[in-house]
Design a protein around this motif. Structure first.
Motif, PDB file in Angstrom:
ATOM      1  N   SER A  97       0.834  -1.199   0.000  1.00 28.88           N
ATOM      2  CA  SER A  97       0.000   0.000   0.000  1.00 28.88           C
ATOM      3  C   SER A  97       0.868   1.249   0.000  1.00 28.88           C
ATOM      4  O   SER A  97       1.963   1.264   0.562  1.00 28.88           O
ATOM      5  N   GLY A  98       0.376   2.299  -0.641  1.00 27.53           N
ATOM      6  CA  GLY A  98       1.137   3.541  -0.638  1.00 27.53           C
ATOM      7  C   GLY A  98       0.538   4.606  -1.518  1.00 27.53           C
ATOM      8  O   GLY A  98      -0.559   4.468  -2.056  1.00 27.53           O
ATOM      9  N   VAL A  99       1.299   5.688  -1.672  1.00 26.69           N
ATOM     10  CA  VAL A  99       0.915   6.802  -2.528  1.00 26.69           C
ATOM     11  C   VAL A  99       1.803   6.762  -3.762  1.00 26.69           C
ATOM     12  O   VAL A  99       2.948   6.324  -3.702  1.00 26.69           O
ATOM     13  N   TYR A 100       1.256   7.170  -4.896  1.00 25.74           N
ATOM     14  CA  TYR A 100       2.052   7.170  -6.121  1.00 25.74           C
ATOM     15  C   TYR A 100       1.664   8.364  -6.984  1.00 25.74           C
ATOM     16  O   TYR A 100       0.539   8.877  -6.914  1.00 25.74           O
ATOM     17  N   ALA A 101       2.620   8.822  -7.798  1.00 27.86           N
ATOM     18  CA  ALA A 101       2.397   9.936  -8.711  1.00 27.86           C
ATOM     19  C   ALA A 101       2.834   9.509 -10.104  1.00 27.86           C
ATOM     20  O   ALA A 101       3.952   9.015 -10.280  1.00 27.86           O
ATOM     21  N   VAL A 102       1.966   9.693 -11.081  1.00 20.19           N
ATOM     22  CA  VAL A 102       2.241   9.249 -12.445  1.00 20.19           C
ATOM     23  C   VAL A 102       2.564  10.446 -13.342  1.00 20.19           C
ATOM     24  O   VAL A 102       1.861  11.465 -13.311  1.00 20.19           O
ATOM     25  N   TYR A 103       3.627  10.293 -14.135  1.00 20.86           N
ATOM     26  CA  TYR A 103       4.090  11.365 -15.025  1.00 20.86           C
ATOM     27  C   TYR A 103       4.042  10.906 -16.479  1.00 20.86           C
ATOM     28  O   TYR A 103       4.218   9.718 -16.774  1.00 20.86           O
ATOM     29  N   ASP A 104       3.847  11.863 -17.386  1.00 20.13           N
ATOM     30  CA  ASP A 104       3.869  11.537 -18.811  1.00 20.13           C
ATOM     31  C   ASP A 104       5.299  11.605 -19.334  1.00 20.13           C
ATOM     32  O   ASP A 104       6.257  11.810 -18.577  1.00 20.13           O
ATOM     33  N   LYS A 105       5.475  11.429 -20.642  1.00 22.58           N
ATOM     34  CA  LYS A 105       6.809  11.376 -21.235  1.00 22.58           C
ATOM     35  C   LYS A 105       7.552  12.704 -21.158  1.00 22.58           C
ATOM     36  O   LYS A 105       8.767  12.761 -21.347  1.00 22.58           O
ATOM     37  N   ASN A 106       6.811  13.804 -20.884  1.00 21.10           N
ATOM     38  CA  ASN A 106       7.432  15.122 -20.737  1.00 21.10           C
ATOM     39  C   ASN A 106       7.701  15.464 -19.269  1.00 21.10           C
ATOM     40  O   ASN A 106       8.024  16.605 -18.946  1.00 21.10           O
ATOM     41  N   ASP A 107       7.573  14.475 -18.423  1.00 21.88           N
ATOM     42  CA  ASP A 107       7.772  14.639 -16.976  1.00 21.88           C
ATOM     43  C   ASP A 107       6.747  15.561 -16.333  1.00 21.88           C
ATOM     44  O   ASP A 107       7.010  16.166 -15.288  1.00 21.88           O
ATOM     45  N   ASP A 108       5.585  15.679 -16.936  1.00 24.46           N
ATOM     46  CA  ASP A 108       4.504  16.458 -16.356  1.00 24.46           C
ATOM     47  C   ASP A 108       3.645  15.540 -15.488  1.00 24.46           C
ATOM     48  O   ASP A 108       3.218  14.470 -15.935  1.00 24.46           O
ATOM     49  N   LEU A 109       3.407  15.945 -14.259  1.00 24.35           N
ATOM     50  CA  LEU A 109       2.608  15.143 -13.344  1.00 24.35           C
ATOM     51  C   LEU A 109       1.159  15.088 -13.820  1.00 24.35           C
ATOM     52  O   LEU A 109       0.528  16.110 -14.051  1.00 24.35           O
ATOM     53  N   GLN A 110       0.640  13.905 -13.959  1.00 23.83           N
ATOM     54  CA  GLN A 110      -0.714  13.714 -14.450  1.00 23.83           C
ATOM     55  C   GLN A 110      -1.699  13.300 -13.367  1.00 23.83           C
ATOM     56  O   GLN A 110      -2.878  13.647 -13.425  1.00 23.83           O
ATOM     57  N   PHE A 111      -1.225  12.554 -12.378  1.00 18.40           N
ATOM     58  CA  PHE A 111      -2.164  11.994 -11.402  1.00 18.40           C
ATOM     59  C   PHE A 111      -1.443  11.572 -10.130  1.00 18.40           C
ATOM     60  O   PHE A 111      -0.346  11.028 -10.180  1.00 18.40           O
ATOM     61  N   ILE A 112      -2.068  11.835  -8.983  1.00 23.47           N
ATOM     62  CA  ILE A 112      -1.588  11.344  -7.695  1.00 23.47           C
ATOM     63  C   ILE A 112      -2.674  10.455  -7.104  1.00 23.47           C
ATOM     64  O   ILE A 112      -3.840  10.851  -7.025  1.00 23.47           O
ATOM     65  N   GLY A 113      -2.292   9.249  -6.718  1.00 20.45           N
ATOM     66  CA  GLY A 113      -3.285   8.327  -6.187  1.00 20.45           C
ATOM     67  C   GLY A 113      -2.751   7.551  -5.002  1.00 20.45           C
ATOM     68  O   GLY A 113      -1.559   7.598  -4.682  1.00 20.45           O
ATOM     69  N   ILE A 114      -3.652   6.837  -4.336  1.00 18.80           N
ATOM     70  CA  ILE A 114      -3.264   5.897  -3.291  1.00 18.80           C
ATOM     71  C   ILE A 114      -3.843   4.543  -3.642  1.00 18.80           C
ATOM     72  O   ILE A 114      -4.849   4.448  -4.349  1.00 18.80           O
ATOM     73  N   SER A 115      -3.205   3.509  -3.148  1.00 17.40           N
ATOM     74  CA  SER A 115      -3.647   2.173  -3.510  1.00 17.40           C
ATOM     75  C   SER A 115      -3.220   1.167  -2.462  1.00 17.40           C
ATOM     76  O   SER A 115      -2.212   1.354  -1.778  1.00 17.40           O
ATOM     77  N   ARG A 116      -3.985   0.102  -2.344  1.00 18.44           N
ATOM     78  CA  ARG A 116      -3.589  -1.029  -1.509  1.00 18.44           C
ATOM     79  C   ARG A 116      -2.579  -1.907  -2.225  1.00 18.44           C
ATOM     80  O   ARG A 116      -1.945  -2.763  -1.631  1.00 18.44           O
ATOM     81  N   ASN A 117      -2.412  -1.697  -3.525  1.00 15.65           N
ATOM     82  CA  ASN A 117      -1.428  -2.420  -4.334  1.00 15.65           C
ATOM     83  C   ASN A 117      -0.940  -1.468  -5.410  1.00 15.65           C
ATOM     84  O   ASN A 117      -1.548  -1.361  -6.478  1.00 15.65           O
ATOM     85  N   VAL A 118       0.131  -0.749  -5.111  1.00 18.67           N
ATOM     86  CA  VAL A 118       0.618   0.300  -6.009  1.00 18.67           C
ATOM     87  C   VAL A 118       0.936  -0.252  -7.400  1.00 18.67           C
ATOM     88  O   VAL A 118       0.559   0.321  -8.415  1.00 18.67           O
ATOM     89  N   GLY A 119       1.630  -1.388  -7.436  1.00 19.06           N
ATOM     90  CA  GLY A 119       2.001  -1.958  -8.734  1.00 19.06           C
ATOM     91  C   GLY A 119       0.794  -2.254  -9.606  1.00 19.06           C
ATOM     92  O   GLY A 119       0.772  -1.943 -10.797  1.00 19.06           O
ATOM     93  N   ALA A 120      -0.232  -2.852  -9.022  1.00 16.63           N
ATOM     94  CA  ALA A 120      -1.435  -3.183  -9.786  1.00 16.63           C
ATOM     95  C   ALA A 120      -2.145  -1.930 -10.270  1.00 16.63           C
ATOM     96  O   ALA A 120      -2.661  -1.892 -11.390  1.00 16.63           O
ATOM     97  N   SER A 121      -2.162  -0.900  -9.448  1.00 17.99           N
ATOM     98  CA  SER A 121      -2.827   0.345  -9.841  1.00 17.99           C
ATOM     99  C   SER A 121      -2.114   1.010 -11.009  1.00 17.99           C
ATOM    100  O   SER A 121      -2.748   1.447 -11.976  1.00 17.99           O
ATOM    101  N   VAL A 122      -0.804   1.080 -10.929  1.00 15.69           N
ATOM    102  CA  VAL A 122      -0.047   1.715 -12.014  1.00 15.69           C
ATOM    103  C   VAL A 122      -0.175   0.893 -13.298  1.00 15.69           C
ATOM    104  O   VAL A 122      -0.284   1.439 -14.394  1.00 15.69           O
ATOM    105  N   PHE A 123      -0.189  -0.424 -13.160  1.00 14.94           N
ATOM    106  CA  PHE A 123      -0.359  -1.278 -14.334  1.00 14.94           C
ATOM    107  C   PHE A 123      -1.715  -1.031 -14.997  1.00 14.94           C
ATOM    108  O   PHE A 123      -1.841  -1.002 -16.219  1.00 14.94           O
TER     109      PHE A 123
END
Length: 304
Positions: A97-123
């Motif tokens: 479980s944790g917090v994660y921030a997803v960036y696009d190819k230009n290093d622009d932050l697109q989304f901040i989320g939390i998840s009980r399974n970070v890897g599965a959420s990002v996938f």
């Protein structure tokens, strides 16, 4: 998996639930829905995470290949290249479980989320929005209760807003790209406009029209959201498991389905409830539906 949507004036996150369910058009009968409230996902302590280091692979932009020790500030957390396969995800991104921030190819932050399974959420994000999911920052939350998860998300969000003056696009109110709205529960049907309204069509005819025009109809005690007997609850559970579109009618609703119980018994020549109709034909009650479900016969019938 869970992630958060935040408008510029809000800081209270809500839990996101994915679902592939798509509501279908119901017959021309009045009905209403009962929505469930969002589950809030609530200061956090972040702990180091050291995953297995896989072999490197080339990317158009340089990225770290592992998640480094997590730190409290998003600005101090290294970007990690988002893997492209499920196997790489299990090696490079944590399932904790944790917090994660997803960036696009230009290093622009697109989304901040939390998840009980970070890897599965990002996938999941990679599959739904691959062009916006190039790299990620991850903070593992120690003892991840609702409060600690929410505080981790809040601290990253507040830092980003303080730095840029903006909420990430994927966290803006009304966003439908990153956050899928929870499916609306289909409503129970009402066969009449009310018990004190004179029907212009006999109730038995309304029943016949409904079962013949709908693939599956379940006449139950209570609503699909709150069945009032164990047999009805079992029937709803089986139909939900099948993942099909079906109609439900509350035979105990004396205001909008007045007289339905006795009329339906005569129509179907079946004395008890619930009653399940498939393609216009009575299948039976809970016992028969359960038996067909356990033998694998129900799935075949519903495909016809």
């Amino acid at each position: 998996m869970a992630s958060i949507s935040l408008s510029p004036l809000q800081t209270s996150p809500s839990l996101r639930v994915l679902s592939s369910y798509t509501p279908q058009t119901a017959p021309n009968l009045s009905f209403y829905s009962h929505s469930k409230p969002s589950i809030p996902f609530p200061s956090t302590s972040l702990k180091p995470y050291t995953p297995i280091i896989p072999r490197s692979r080339s990317r158009s932009r340089s990225r770290s290949l592992i998640v480094p020790a997590a730190v409290k500030k998003i600005s101090e957390t290294d970007l990690v290249a988002v893997p492209l396969t499920a196997e790489e995800f299990s090696q490079k991104l944590p399932s904790e479980s944790g917090v994660y921030a997803v960036y696009d190819k230009n290093d622009d932050l697109q989304f901040i989320g939390i998840s009980r399974n970070v890897g599965a959420s990002v996938f999941s994000h990679l599959k739904s929005v691959p062009d916006l999911c190039s790299s990620v920052k991850v903070g593992i939350v120690d003892e991840p209760d609702k409060e600690s998860l929410t505080q981790a998300w809040k601290s990253w969000m507040e830092e980003h807003i303080k730095t840029t003056g903006k909420v990430p696009p994927g966290n803006q109110s009304g966003n439908a790209t990153w956050i899928r709205q929870p499916p609306k529960k289909k409503s129970d049907l009402r066969l009449t406009p009310g018990r004190h309204v004179q029907l212009t069509v006999p109730l038995e005819e309304l029943i016949g029209k409904l079962v013949k025009e709908s693939q599956v109809v379940a006449f139950i005690k209570g609503s699909r959201n709150a069945p009032l007997c164990g047999f009805s609850q079992r029937v709803i559970g089986i139909l939900e498991t099948q993942g099909i579109d079906y109609e439900s009618v509350d035979v105990l609703d004396e205001e909008y389905n007045y007289g339905l119980r006795e009329t339906l018994k005569k129509y179907s020549n079946w004395p008890t409830f619930p009653q399940i109709f498939v393609n216009g034909e009575l299948i039976g009650g809970c016992d028969i539906l359960t038996s067909m479900h356990e033998k694998g016969e129900l799935a075949g019938l519903l495909k016809k």
